[in-house]
Design an enzyme around this catalytic site. Structure first.
Site: not given
Ligand code: UDP
Length: 388
Positions: A122, A136, A215, A246
């Site tokens: 990614e 990030e 954040r 979260h």
């Molecule tokens: N996700 C999960 N359970 C939850 C909420 C999100 O498994 O209760 C998954 C979601 O499908 C996605 C990932 O967590 O793949 C996103 O994580 P997060 O939003 O924490 O981080 P970001 O993608 O913003 O870095």
């Protein structure tokens, strides 16, 4: 005597990284050319372990760095300090990191210090604002400076890397591995462990699925999100708002107090990934500040309202399934209300598009790692255009 296969060490520490590296780890494990070593840092704890369990991954090393209230510098310092001896012991042929967390950049730096090639899964996402998302955007730029192989999810991310001077020979467009993970999981229609969610799934009620954790939204902005949700709950009694909260206490303290006593708001613990993908597939509208959710929901044809001012994932905005709405309370209420009450506005956004991948990103990633190490032939880039 059988030649030893290059050992690929994948290092990850948070839920989103775990979801996005799981398909790559599985593909390395299945490969005849490569061996897999997995290291978790434990930047997240339960949310990380849950994902490993779902994908059947047992980490070889656990650096166990989690500490309540740790600062970003503490996280980075602990990863550097604890990963270095593992690198010394294992001497992997390459280290794979994913995305833009503190774990991923610190692990890349630790590998670089030992002159081990870094593979960045990614790679090339850019918002253009070093302070948003924070930290990030800086993390991913730092990793791009030291990576040997850049696995870009889309043509846009490849362009971003080229414009920063990365050689085209070191970039492969793979698609995003999150789509591999989603497709591996959503079909299973995982049963909800909470019976209330199972009843909701049976009821056919409309669902507004909400996630928030960024954040840069901590504090006042997030309190505004809580107030907006409370107003929406009152305006749309027929809609169930589902908020997997979260784990971060800062997030919980800002949002949850405003939702108490509202019967059509369900606050849950973070959902296990399989349950979350099922809830995504049931949702009518998704309201989020998450990166990964912005990529997954369009594949399922769900309109996504993103509570951020900018995004490093413009592809679904261009495709029309994602709209950036910021964190202003009134704007959130207005835009969600429109989608819930205007069928034309809803239909205009609810189109399944796959700008982020075709489910074969892990295969391309593993092949590209093999090519980097001279044990596999070159891999063709993913072309989103020809996929649509
Ligand atoms: N996700 C999960 N359970 C939850 C909420 C999100 O498994 O209760 C998954 C979601 O499908 C996605 C990932 O967590 O793949 C996103 O994580 P997060 O939003 O924490 O981080 P970001 O993608 O913003 O870095």
């Amino acid at each position: 005597m059988e030649a030893t296969r290059p050992r690929i060490m994948t290092v990850y520490g948070t839920r989103p990284e775990a979801i996005k590296v799981a398909p790559v780890i599985k593909a390395i494990e299945a490969s005849d050319q490569l061996d897999s070593i997995t290291v978790v840092t434990g930047q997240h704890r339960e949310m990380l372990d849950q994902v490993n369990e779902i994908f059947g991954i047992t980490p070889d090393y656990d650096l166990d760095i989690f500490q309540h209230g740790a600062t970003l510098s503490t996280i980075v310092a602990r990863v550097l300090e604890r990963l270095d001896p593992v690198l010394e012991e294992q001497r992997p042929a390459a280290v794979v990191v994913q995305g833009d967390t503190s774990t991923s950049t610190a692990a890349a730096l630790a590998a670089f210090h030992r002159q081990i090639p870094v593979v960045h899964v990614e790679a090339g996402l850019r918002s253009g604002n070093i302070l948003s998302p924070f930290p990030e955007e800086a993390n991913r730029k730092i990793t791009s400076q030291i990576a040997a192989l850049h696995l870009a999810p889309t043509a846009t991310s490849k362009e971003n890397l080229l414009s920063e001077g990365v050689s085209p020979d070191d970039i492969v467009v793979t698609g995003n591995t999150v789509i591999d993970a989603l497709l591996m999981t959503v079909e299973k229609k995982t049963t909800f462990s909470d019976p209330e969610l199972e009843d909701l799934a049976d009821s056919g009620r409309r669902v507004l699925l909400v996630t928030t954790h960024r954040r840069e939204n901590w504090g006042g902005a997030m309190e505004g999100v809580g107030r907006a949700l409370a107003r929406l709950a009152q305006s749309f009694p027929d809609v169930q708002i589902v908020l997997p909260a979260h784990r971060n206490p800062v997030v919980r303290e800002a949002v949850l107090p405003q939702l108490e006593g509202l019967s059509n708001v369900t606050v849950t613990e973070p959902l296990a990934y399989g349950e979350f993908t099922r809830m995504l597939s049931l949702a009518t509208v998704v309201l989020t500040d998450s990166g990964g959710v912005q990529e997954e929901a369009p594949s399922l044809g769900k309109p996504v309202l993103v509570m951020r001012e900018n995004t490093e994932r413009p592809e679904a905005v261009h495709a029309g399934t994602v709209k950036l709405i910021g964190t202003d309370e009134n704007r959130i209420v207005d835009d969600v209300s429109t989608l819930l009450s205007d069928p034309d506005a809803y239909e205009a956004m609810a189109r399944a598009t796959n700008p982020y991948g075709d489910g074969s990103a892990a295969r391309r990633s593993t092949g590209s790692i093999g090519h980097l190490l001279g044990v596999q032939s070159k891999v063709a880039h993913w072309n989103a255009e020809s996929d649509q």
